[in-house]
Design an enzyme around this catalytic site. Structure first.
Site, PDB file in Angstrom:
ATOM      1  CE1 TYR A  55     -11.490   2.411   6.421  1.00 11.11           C
ATOM      2  CE2 TYR A  55     -12.744   3.193   8.299  1.00 11.11           C
ATOM      3  CZ  TYR A  55     -12.129   3.427   7.086  1.00 11.11           C
ATOM      4  OH  TYR A  55     -12.153   4.687   6.549  1.00 11.11           O
ATOM      5  CG  HIS A 140     -15.444   3.656   1.797  1.00 11.46           C
ATOM      6  ND1 HIS A 140     -15.077   2.616   2.629  1.00 11.46           N
ATOM      7  CD2 HIS A 140     -14.406   4.538   1.850  1.00 11.46           C
ATOM      8  CE1 HIS A 140     -13.891   2.854   3.151  1.00 11.46           C
ATOM      9  NE2 HIS A 140     -13.464   4.014   2.684  1.00 11.46           N
TER      10      HIS A 140
END
Length: 325
Positions: A55, A140
């Site tokens: 992010y 992830h």
């Protein structure tokens, strides 16, 4: 805010704050908006915060760590993710990130689910956040690296858990089938499933959620608005569904659900949040937001009571599946 505990007792608030927006998802988030996001979440009772190196190329982790620095460490739960190692890239620093975040590309992502890659990723994330530990670590998006991630990668996370470095481990993905397979293969505590248990797509209810409940694995539901379609009382004609233009059929179904919701005095987003929380395997719903207004809006949605008769009508008409156990 109510909490639901993972199998070893780690409590997650029923609503968590997703912080991709702190990494400038799609557009810049100002420092004031970042302040407001965390402050409003905290004031509203949220104590579960999720971030990732992906992010904003580390920006989300840095911003979240700064804003939690003066909070009592024992009062909140924080998760981050492994699998994308960030490496300095001076040669591309004049460019912008090409993976959805409005940040300079002065570092680049490199997929790495090896033991060394996982350990390096955690060390880097601790440095960026300024924390001495995380509560949850997720693999992830290991879709294209599943064999290594589901063996060596999750093994490294379990090693960290056994050492007391982290309380719970698992994976976060947009697909439910690999998450179910990971539960079968490894001793995980929690999985984050994005977009596969929503008003419009409850595919995770067929296998993942019953399996997770049977094995005592908590499920964190993310993407409950299906990338925007369910995020407004009435979906606009150009709404996106799973990050692509919504089909006429999906738009018609969302509007039909909204028709029923309006008769009961609630909205489509209210239903979207409540739907995920109805399943006993779900321990938290993570909602991304930018600034005070969006966070407060999500808190209001989560606090809206939904009449049982509304769910019965949706099930009877086939607009929403009736299975939630």
């Amino acid at each position: 805010m109510r909490t639901r505990a993972l199998r070893h007792g780690l409590p997650l608030t029923e609503i968590g704050l997703g912080t991709a927006q702190l990494g400038n998802l799609f557009r810049e988030t100002t420092e004031v908006e970042a302040d407001e996001s965390v402050e409003t979440a905290w004031e509203g009772g949220i104590r579960y915060f999720d971030t990732a190196p992906h992010y904003g190329l580390g920006l989300s982790e840095r911003r979240l760590g700064e804003r939690l620095a003066d909070r009592p460490r024992g009062e909140y739960v924080i998760s981050t993710k492994v699998g994308r190692v960030l490496e300095a890239s001076p040669a591309t620093a004049h460019l912008r990130d090409d993976d959805g975040f409005d940040v300079p590309r002065d570092v680049v992502r490199r997929w790495d689910f090896s033991r060394d890659g996982v350990l390096r990723s955690v060390e880097d994330s601790l440095r960026r956040t300024g924390l001495d530990r995380f509560d949850i670590l997720y693999l992830h998006d290991p879709d294209d690296h599943f064999e290594q991630a589901s063996t060596e990668g999750i093994g490294a996370l379990i090693e960290l858990r056994d050492q007391g470095v982290v309380s719970a481990v698992g994976a976060g993905m947009n697909a439910d089938a690999p998450l179910a397979e990971l539960i079968r293969r490894a001793d995980v505590d929690v999985v984050m499933c994005a977009g596969r248990y929503t008003l419009l797509d409850d595919s995770a209810a067929a296998d993942l959620l019953p399996l997770a409940r049977e094995r005592g694995v908590g499920v964190v539901a993310a993407g409950v608005f299906n990338s925007g379609l369910l995020g407004a009382p009435r979906p606009p004609a150009d709404a996106t569904y799973d990050y692509r233009p919504a089909s006429p059929e999906i738009l018609a179904r969302a509007n039909a659900i909204a028709d029923v919701a309006e008769r009961y005095g609630v909205t489509l987003p209210d239903l979207a949040v409540a739907f995920a929380l109805r399943h006993p395997a779900v321990v938290s719903v993570v909602l991304g937001a930018r600034g005070r207004r969006q966070v407060a809006q999500n808190l209001d949605r989560a606090a809206t009571p939904i009449p049982d008769d509304l769910w019965d009508e949706l099930a009877a008409t086939g607009l929403v599946a009736s299975r939630h156990a």
